[in-house]
Design a protein around this motif. Structure first.
Motif, PDB file in Angstrom:
ATOM      1  N   HIS A 172       0.840  -1.204   0.000  1.00  0.00           N
ATOM      2  CA  HIS A 172       0.000   0.000   0.000  1.00  0.00           C
ATOM      3  C   HIS A 172       0.877   1.257   0.000  1.00  0.00           C
ATOM      4  CE1 HIS A 172      -3.926  -1.945   0.735  1.00  0.00           C
ATOM      5  NE2 HIS A 172      -3.209  -2.866   1.372  1.00  0.00           N
ATOM      6  N   CYS A 180      -2.577  -3.353   5.076  1.00  0.00           N
ATOM      7  CA  CYS A 180      -3.815  -2.889   5.697  1.00  0.00           C
ATOM      8  C   CYS A 180      -4.200  -3.875   6.813  1.00  0.00           C
ATOM      9  CB  CYS A 180      -4.922  -2.761   4.654  1.00  0.00           C
ATOM     10  SG  CYS A 180      -5.418  -4.331   3.923  1.00  0.00           S
ATOM     11  N   HIS A 184      -7.370  -8.513   3.066  1.00  0.00           N
ATOM     12  CA  HIS A 184      -6.688  -8.163   1.805  1.00  0.00           C
ATOM     13  C   HIS A 184      -5.187  -8.408   1.984  1.00  0.00           C
ATOM     14  CE1 HIS A 184      -4.569  -5.150  -0.789  1.00  0.00           C
ATOM     15  NE2 HIS A 184      -5.357  -5.705  -1.684  1.00  0.00           N
ATOM     16  N   CYS A 185      -4.658  -8.036   3.173  1.00  0.00           N
ATOM     17  CA  CYS A 185      -3.270  -8.357   3.538  1.00  0.00           C
ATOM     18  C   CYS A 185      -3.358  -9.452   4.612  1.00  0.00           C
ATOM     19  CB  CYS A 185      -2.538  -7.113   4.037  1.00  0.00           C
ATOM     20  SG  CYS A 185      -2.231  -5.914   2.706  1.00  0.00           S
TER      21      CYS A 185
END
Ligand SMILES: [Zn+2]
Length: 489
Positions: A172, A180, A184-185
């Motif tokens: 990011h 994050c 997502h991560c």
């Protein structure tokens, strides 16, 4: 000794005391130690929130802005952005403002170790938690895995979460941080989810990462593979040598090992249209290709305007990963009801019971194979049995003769000819292309599946079963990521 005396004389000549020199030496020594510690620490920047304002609180807070100005902060304050400045209690500071404390710092309802960085951009302020990767992992493991599980599965998770975090560094960067806080991560919940067991697993594997040919491995993981992992190329399109189909040696004990989802034809049509794969009024859905473990790899949709093929993984994403929990499914427009699927409490016992059976692994003859397929068409098997046959083809013979109600012949001679089934066999689709299909004339289709998640890499429930049976973290990792090695970074 003579050298020390000469040095002392020289110092006296320059009016520098020996004690003063010792103090300088010690200061330089400890400063070097600090630098070494700093070099060893791996820092990670976690983006917590981007909003018009942020509420920060904690004991002993102090701040330092982008212009190098240091200042003390109240125990609780709200910060907002004004252009490239951070405004705190009416005062403007050059962005970014670093908030430090010897204690944990709270942002909203969550407390964090390390420091918080407040970055202003337009009318939005972004709060970033900057801390040592080992401390970051404490807020990941406490959420990502059940802290009650065995130490070896927790250690395996610590290694793959550490590897995953380091591989995600800078993901990011455009927003000013590395990772994050969502899946997502990796899900990160600060110090709100700390547990002694997961902390111990992190400490015992400190710095350990999984590598492949010298580089960080892709350590994807999921909740429950359903009995076999997926090949990453079937899910995301690109092959990775160690992210392949692996049949797990022990049954999953997940209480959510089985699932069922009812989809309307309209829901599927809309999903296909979104992907530019519209087939008009949908009439049939079929499994076009299965992977080596029996997982649905690609699906064929047929409708009034033609047909289209889509990967099961893409289909799962389009419908919703929470509804279609995995790609390990089969479907039926008139299949068994939920009552036909054993409830979770019974399931926990069923796999063990199945393991005690001495399965006849003799390959099926062509006649037996046709016979079994006919019986499947006649719905002689429930969903669990059908999925079991897909996952363990060597058990198909047992199921065949159990359904026929006769003992399996032992010799080749005895095996021909085969007894006729109670009901005449129906014509079945070409098994090499569409083994399972469902007509949507009734307007809906029901998916019966196993496992939860994309199925790539380590299965947490599968790893738990291994750890419960004495497998070490190293052995678990070698199973799920064959060819990788553990290294200290
Ligand atoms: Zn992310």
């Amino acid at each position: 000794m003579r050298t020390v005396i000469l040095a002392r004389r020289r110092l006296r000549r320059h009016r520098i005391s020996w004690n003063c020199c010792k103090k300088i030496f010690l200061a330089v020594f400890f400063f070097s130690l600090c630098l070494a510690a700093e070099a060893q620490a791996r820092w990670i920047r976690v983006g917590l929130v981007t909003a018009p304002s942020a509420l920060i609180s904690g004991r002993g807070l102090s701040g330092k802005d982008g212009g190098g100005r240091c200042f003390s902060l109240p125990a609780s304050f709200s910060a907002h952005a004004r252009g490239s400045n951070v405004v705190i209690q009416g005062k403007s500071y050059v962005s970014p403002v670093i908030v430090s404390s010897p204690h944990q710092i709270r942002c909203g309802k969550v407390s964090y170790e390390g420091e918080l960085v407040l970055r202003a951009r337009g009318s939005q302020i972004t709060v970033i938690n900057r801390l040592d990767v080992e401390k970051y992992l404490r807020g990941v493991l406490g959420y990502e895995i059940n802290p009650q599980w065995g130490m070896e599965v927790l250690k395996a998770q610590a290694v793959i979460s550490r590897t995953y975090a380091l591989a995600q560094m800078g993901r990011h960067e455009a927003s000013g941080y590395d990772v994050c806080t969502t899946d997502h991560c990796q899900v990160y919940r600060g110090t709100n989810v700390l547990h002694a067991s997961t902390d111990r697993a992190i400490a015992q594997t400190r710095g350990q990462v999984l590598t492949y040919k010298g580089g960080l491995a892709h350590t994807f993981f999921c909740s429950d593979s359903g009995g076999a992992t997926a090949d990453v190329s079937d899910v995301w399109g690109k092959s990775v040598p160690y992210l392949i189909v692996r049949k797990e040696p022990f049954p999953s004990e997940s209480p959510k090992a089985r699932w069922e989802a009812s989809l309307s034809a309209g829901e599927i049509q809309n999903a296909l249209a979104k992907k530019g794969k519209s087939v008009g009024t949908l009439s049939q859905i079929a499994i076009e290709r299965r992977d080596a473990a029996g997982r649905a790899a690609t699906l064929r949709f047929t409708g009034s305007a033609g047909s289209s093929v889509l990967s099961s993984a893409a289909f799962r994403t389009l419908i919703g990963a929470k509804k279609v929990r995995s790609t390990f499914f089969e479907f039926s427009s008139e299949g068994p009801r939920m009552t036909d699927v054993p409830d979770p409490a019974q399931r926990r016992e069923a796999p063990h019971a199945a393991r005690k059976i001495a399965f006849d692994t003799t390959p099926l003859t062509a006649a037996e194979d046709a016979q079994l397929k006919a019986l499947i068409e006649q719905k002689k098997f429930n969903v669990d049995e059908r999925l079991d046959m897909i996952l363990y083809p060597e058990r198909r013979r047992n199921y065949l003769y159990k359904a026929l109600g006769v003992e399996a012949p032992e010799t080749e001679r005895e095996r021909e000819p085969l007894e006729q089934p109670a009901e005449p066999a129906k014509r079945i689709p070409n098994p090499s292309r569409t083994e399972v299909f469902a007509n949507l004339t009734g307007g809906s289709v029901t998916l019966y599946g196993r496992g939860w998640g994309h199925g790539v890499g380590l299965s947490q429930w599968g790893a738990k079963s291994m750890a419960d049976r004495g497998w070490s973290a190293e052995r678990i990792l070698e199973f799920y990521y064959p060819g990788t090695v553990i290294q200290k970074r």
